[in-house]
Design an enzyme around this catalytic site. Sequence first.
Site, PDB file in Angstrom:
ATOM      1  N   ASP A  10       0.775  -1.215   0.176  1.00 32.60           N
ATOM      2  CA  ASP A  10      -0.066   0.452   0.020  1.00 32.60           C
ATOM      3  C   ASP A  10       0.896   1.378  -0.115  1.00 32.60           C
ATOM      4  OD1 ASP A  10      -2.452   1.647   0.722  1.00 32.60           O
ATOM      5  OD2 ASP A  10      -1.593   1.834   2.770  1.00 32.60           O
ATOM      6  N   ASP A  12      -0.444   5.188   0.203  1.00 30.96           N
ATOM      7  CA  ASP A  12      -1.087   6.095   1.980  1.00 30.96           C
ATOM      8  C   ASP A  12      -0.724   5.197   3.386  1.00 30.96           C
ATOM      9  OD1 ASP A  12      -0.444   8.740   0.135  1.00 30.96           O
ATOM     10  OD2 ASP A  12      -2.972   7.837  -0.688  1.00 30.96           O
ATOM     11  N   LYS A 149      -9.181  -5.076  -3.163  1.00 25.75           N
ATOM     12  CA  LYS A 149      -7.116  -4.619  -3.143  1.00 25.75           C
ATOM     13  C   LYS A 149      -7.452  -6.527  -3.561  1.00 25.75           C
ATOM     14  CE  LYS A 149      -5.560  -0.728  -1.525  1.00 25.75           C
ATOM     15  NZ  LYS A 149      -4.052  -0.312  -0.606  1.00 25.75           N
ATOM     16  N   ASP A 176      -7.349  -2.917   3.059  1.00 25.04           N
ATOM     17  CA  ASP A 176      -6.421  -3.723   2.524  1.00 25.04           C
ATOM     18  C   ASP A 176      -6.802  -5.666   3.207  1.00 25.04           C
ATOM     19  OD1 ASP A 176      -4.465  -1.758   1.464  1.00 25.04           O
ATOM     20  OD2 ASP A 176      -3.731  -1.261   3.428  1.00 25.04           O
TER      21      ASP A 176
END
Length: 223
Positions: A10, A12, A149, A176
């Site tokens: 990831d 951010d 994702k 996530d």
Amino acid sequence: MFKPKAIAVDIDGTLTDRKRALNCRAVEALRKVKIPVILATGNISCFARAAAKLIGVSDVVICENGGVVRFEYDGEDIVLGDKEKCVEAVRVLEKHYEVELLDFEYRKSEVCMRRSFDINEARKLIEGMGVKLVDSGFAYHIMDADVSKGKALKFVAERLGISSAEFAVIGDSENDIDMFRVAGFGIAVANADERLKEYADLVTPSPDGEGVVEALQFLGLLR
């Protein structure tokens, strides 16, 4: 020890701090990794591609929380989500809140909004519309319910000729979670959402980029 054939990371809150500044040590570490490193982000395609080029990792990027995938820097975006369903949900929310859209014209599969209202109340308002409302820690995202994702990671893995279970993934927020579910090994950085930590095989001692370095060290990818 788990030996990944590829990594998904990831951006951010994982490679960056709360001010969205990239951690230079993490960038240097990722450049040393000898297996494919794929960025998986809630950000738009052009941002993800630029970040991948800047950091020096694979051209393959997962964008818009899995709603868009691109395999080559100059290739085409593959759109996996239905933006129109998301727009319809936004219209419902606009009847109840002051909704500030972010990057609307650049997003192809979802709608992104400022975190300016109660997310749990909003989720109830759009229940049954075939969408989900996710908090990335930086913005709210209304996504096609069939997009994640995790599904995008499986799609990418198949194209690369490997299994998603052969990926190690590193992240920090609830968007996530699905990626952690399908990967072989999930690593949450110290500043991660508590919900994500429940799915993690490892939580790093340090936050964001420093945690990424620790994750790569743990996996034996830095020599």
